[in-house]
Design a protein around this motif. Structure first.
Motif, PDB file in Angstrom:
ATOM      1  N   LYS A  54       0.701  -1.307  -0.121  1.00  0.00           N
ATOM      2  CA  LYS A  54      -0.303  -0.129  -0.106  1.00  0.00           C
ATOM      3  C   LYS A  54       0.739   1.126   0.032  1.00  0.00           C
ATOM      4  N   LYS A 104      -2.382  -0.998  -3.106  1.00  0.00           N
ATOM      5  CA  LYS A 104      -3.652  -0.348  -2.655  1.00  0.00           C
ATOM      6  C   LYS A 104      -3.160   1.273  -2.459  1.00  0.00           C
ATOM      7  N   SER A 142      -8.418   2.868  -2.610  1.00  0.00           N
ATOM      8  CA  SER A 142      -8.929   2.090  -1.769  1.00  0.00           C
ATOM      9  C   SER A 142      -9.655   2.694  -0.692  1.00  0.00           C
ATOM     10  N   THR A 143      -8.933   3.460   0.201  1.00  0.00           N
ATOM     11  CA  THR A 143      -9.533   4.160   1.455  1.00  0.00           C
ATOM     12  C   THR A 143      -9.277   5.730   1.549  1.00  0.00           C
ATOM     13  N   GLU A 146     -13.683   3.160   0.384  1.00  0.00           N
ATOM     14  CA  GLU A 146     -14.020   2.948   1.786  1.00  0.00           C
ATOM     15  C   GLU A 146     -13.672   4.529   2.225  1.00  0.00           C
TER      16      GLU A 146
END
Length: 264
Positions: free
Chosen positions: A178, A211, A236-237, A258
């Motif tokens: 990530k 990510k 992703s987030t 997310e």
């Protein structure tokens, strides 16, 4: 007076090489001594001054001649300005982001005042972290168990050297689970920046990560920038503070991102 304006006034009021008393700062800024004490504590924590008994002193800086004119990225404010903006929100976001860092994974932490908060809060554990940020490098150098990498190679603390097994550097041979990064703005166009050089550098980093986790305070959802680093669907987030605009919540939800919100 707004907190950021008060902090600038405190920093410009510090006397060189001696203590500036809390009472003097309180009188100059027409606020309470308790407010000045809180301000000094926060400014000390982010390294902008040195808190001492009864007051504060400027951070000493060594000088070895004239300072060259700084290189400028288009549309980017100086880091010294960014790090005193929305500090409580950035601190809460950085704290929440620690949970997304696993010592068993390779991680990229991109530069920025919010990601610097994350670096400050990471425990001294055997993380494997690649970064291009000087403030983050400085923060992680103090954590001896962190394996610290930069695109040119690995930092070996005891020998004060940088080594790479690759002739062309480390980045193109690095694979991260990530990347944690900030943004100039987050819009329907994606994660946005203002300088093409920065865009290209960040694209190279995200190409090495599985990510993308974005650390951004809520002000980034009303900011503007014209160059897309990546689309929303690639993210992703997003970790932000809980006063994110409702329209931004819907935008991220529609893109399948997310959303993690934190109280500041």
């Amino acid at each position: 007076m707004h907190t950021e304006d008060r902090w600038r006034a405190i920093l410009t009021s510090l006397a060189a090489e001696r203590v500036t008393p809390i009472e003097l700062l309180a009188d100059r800024l027409n606020v309470s001594s308790a407010t000045i004490r809180r301000d000094i504590k926060m400014l000390d924590e982010i390294g902008r001054l040195r808190r001492v008994r009864g007051g504060a002193m400027p951070v000493s800086e060594s000088s070895s001649g004239p300072v060259p004119a700084p290189s400028q990225l288009i549309g980017q404010e100086p880091y010294s300005e960014a790090e005193i903006r929305n500090v409580r929100q950035k601190r809460a976001i950085g704290k929440a982001a620690v949970a997304y860092c696993d010592p068993n994974e390779a991680i990229i932490i991109d530069g920025g005042s919010t990601t610097k908060m994350l670096a400050d809060m990471l425990p001294n554990e055997p993380y494997q972290i690649l970064t291009t940020s000087l403030p983050i490098i400085q923060a992680l150098l103090l954590k001896s168990r962190v394996k610290l990498l930069i695109p040119g190679g690995e930092v070996f603390r005891e020998q004060n050297i940088l080594l790479s097994p690759y002739e062309d550097g480390l980045l193109d041979n690095f694979s991260a689970a990530k990347i944690l990064m900030g943004a100039q703005a987050i819009t329907a166009g994606g994660l946005m920046q203002t300088d093409p050089l920065l865009v290209q550098a960040e694209r190279r980093l995200i190409d090495r990560a599985d990510k993308i986790i974005v650390l951004a305070d809520a002000s980034k959802f009303t900011a503007r920038a014209g160059l897309s680093v990546c689309s929303l669907s690639r993210i992703s987030t997003v970790i932000t503070n809980d006063d994110i605009p409702a329209a931004a919540r819907r935008m991220l939800g529609d893109a399948g991102v997310e959303l993690v919100t934190v109280a500041a």
